[in-house]
Scaffold this active site. Structure first.
Site, PDB file in Angstrom:
ATOM      1  N   THR A  12       0.825  -1.217   0.000  1.00  0.00           N
ATOM      2  CA  THR A  12       0.000   0.000   0.000  1.00  0.00           C
ATOM      3  C   THR A  12       0.851   1.255   0.000  1.00  0.00           C
ATOM      4  OG1 THR A  12      -1.804  -1.128   1.087  1.00  0.00           O
ATOM      5  CG2 THR A  12      -1.728   1.242   1.385  1.00  0.00           C
ATOM      6  N   SER A  59       1.391  -7.724  -0.686  1.00  0.00           N
ATOM      7  CA  SER A  59       2.191  -8.641   0.140  1.00  0.00           C
ATOM      8  C   SER A  59       1.491  -9.966   0.422  1.00  0.00           C
ATOM      9  CB  SER A  59       2.647  -7.970   1.434  1.00  0.00           C
ATOM     10  OG  SER A  59       1.596  -7.888   2.365  1.00  0.00           O
ATOM     11  N   THR A  92       1.639  -4.293   4.275  1.00  0.00           N
ATOM     12  CA  THR A  92       1.518  -4.536   5.708  1.00  0.00           C
ATOM     13  C   THR A  92       0.916  -5.903   6.047  1.00  0.00           C
ATOM     14  OG1 THR A  92      -0.643  -3.459   5.806  1.00  0.00           O
ATOM     15  CG2 THR A  92       1.306  -2.078   6.231  1.00  0.00           C
ATOM     16  N   ASP A  93       0.228  -6.528   5.071  1.00  0.00           N
ATOM     17  CA  ASP A  93      -0.485  -7.776   5.404  1.00  0.00           C
ATOM     18  C   ASP A  93       0.451  -8.892   5.863  1.00  0.00           C
ATOM     19  OD1 ASP A  93      -2.802  -6.486   4.753  1.00  0.00           O
ATOM     20  OD2 ASP A  93      -3.066  -7.463   2.805  1.00  0.00           O
TER      21      ASP A  93
HETATM   22  N1  ASP Z   1      -2.738  -5.490   0.760  1.00  0.00           N
HETATM   23  C1  ASP Z   1      -1.659  -4.575   1.093  1.00  0.00           C
HETATM   24  C2  ASP Z   1      -0.371  -5.384   1.128  1.00  0.00           C
HETATM   25  O1  ASP Z   1      -0.108  -6.056   2.103  1.00  0.00           O
HETATM   26  C3  ASP Z   1      -1.924  -3.930   2.389  1.00  0.00           C
HETATM   27  C4  ASP Z   1      -0.906  -2.930   2.851  1.00  0.00           C
HETATM   28  O2  ASP Z   1       0.184  -2.809   2.347  1.00  0.00           O
HETATM   29  O3  ASP Z   1      -1.249  -2.184   3.797  1.00  0.00           O
HETATM   30  O4  ASP Z   1       0.375  -5.345   0.181  1.00  0.00           O
END
Ligand code: ASP
Length: 329
Positions: A12, A59, A92-93
């Site tokens: 993200t 991710s 973040t995932d």
């Molecule tokens: N779906 C995103 C990821 O993990 C979420 C994020 O980065 O906050 O790539």
């Protein structure tokens, strides 16, 4: 002035939405690393930056191949005298999993910091630029040396071993519940209050340079009426290890115990973790591990226990030795 390398993987922090108000509906992993760096402006008094785009993914699509690529690249870079630290941008995932894998795989005491963002770059007030800035500050700081791989979001510093994403959408999501932050970032300086006590980075016994494939380890989630069917399916599908997110103190039904005993005779190693978010899964606590030859996961979450078991299985299949590895890391 410190030389910091930024290794970008997507997420993200590199995401783009149609409107500044959109923080849930957006496309992750769009902006290249150069665009992320242009958002934070010059850092000419703090660090000289270079960058590489290692991947450009959500991710959720992280793979062990990218982990090995990232770890091997980081190990080469960190050996260079002209690199003082590394910042990795990441979705973040699964950020906590990559961070813990690198915590066990990197062979250097130089700072390595993972950063991400909960809001895409196009949001009215994105968190990515400040998180990236703070990550660079931390990677350039001598205070971050020898502390294992660190995670820095929302002005906090966390240990990769203990940190987890605690909220699906808020910026204040990365925490080490109960065990706590290592410190804070404020006005361009890190403030440390605690240090990790478990072995990490150059102190580990895992040699990533010689590994081309990690053993398959699957996670099963404990629940009422668990009849063990998925455990058999995991083994039939090639699992060499299973992490069981048990109930309570890693507890499990008689049916799943029976299934695990049969799978152990086929060489599958069983680690007991828990679906409870906090606390120790203690050896011979809810289950007699000495009798069943299970391994207790200590305070590692199921997803972190899976990573440690994958690496442990590259060294041994002996459950007593694997238990010692779980106490060490
Ligand atoms: N779906 C995103 C990821 O993990 C979420 C994020 O980065 O906050 O790539």
């Amino acid at each position: 002035m410190k030389n910091i390398m930024i290794l970008a993987t997507g997420g993200t922090i590199a995401g783009v939405a149609h409107s500044g108000a959109d923080t849930i509906h957006y496309q992750p992993a769009v902006l290249p690393v150069e665009a992320l760096l242009s958002e934070i402006g010059p850092l000419k008094d703090i660090a000289s930056l270079s960058s590489e785009q290692i991947a450009q993914i959500d991710s959720a699509d992280m793979t062990q191949d990218i982990w090995l690529l990232l770890a091997n690249r980081a190990n080469v870079l960190l050996q260079q005298p002209d690199i003082d630290g590394i910042v990795i941008t990441h979705g973040t995932d699964t950020l906590e999993e990559t961070a813990y894998f690198l915590n066990l795989a990197i062979k250097s005491g130089k700072p390595v910091v993972l950063v991400g963002a909960m809001r895409p770059s196009t949001a009215i007030s994105p968190d990515g630029p400040m998180n990236l800035y703070n990550g660079i500050i931390l990677a350039a700081s001598p205070a971050a040396r020898d502390k294992g791989v660190l995670v820095a979001l929302n002005d906090t510093i966390n240990s990769s071993r203990d940190v987890t994403k605690t909220n699906t959408s808020l910026q204040d999501t990365f925490k080490a519940p109960e065990l706590g932050y290592l410190g804070y970032l404020a006005d361009g300086s890190p403030y440390f209050y605690r240090i990790p006590t478990r072995r990490h980075t150059y102190m580990t016994e895992f040699n990533i340079g010689t590994i081309t494939e990690l053993p398959q380890v699957d996670i099963l989630y404990g629940h009422v009426n668990d009849n063990g069917a998925l455990a058999y399916a995991a083994a039939a599908n090639g699992a060499k290890g299973i992490v069981y997110a048990g109930v309570g103190n890693g507890n499990m039904s008689q049916a799943i115990k029976q299934a695990f005993r049969e799978l152990q005779s086929q060489g599958v190693v069983i680690v007991r973790s828990t679906r409870v978010n906090n606390g120790i899964v203690s050896r011979n606590g809810a289950v007699d591990d000495d009798h069943y030859h299970f391994v207790a996961a200590d305070t590692l979450s199921p997803q972190k226990a899976r990573i440690l078991l994958m690496l442990a299985l590259t060294k041994t299949r002996d459950t007593s030795e694997i238990q010692e590895i779980f106490w060490r890391y």
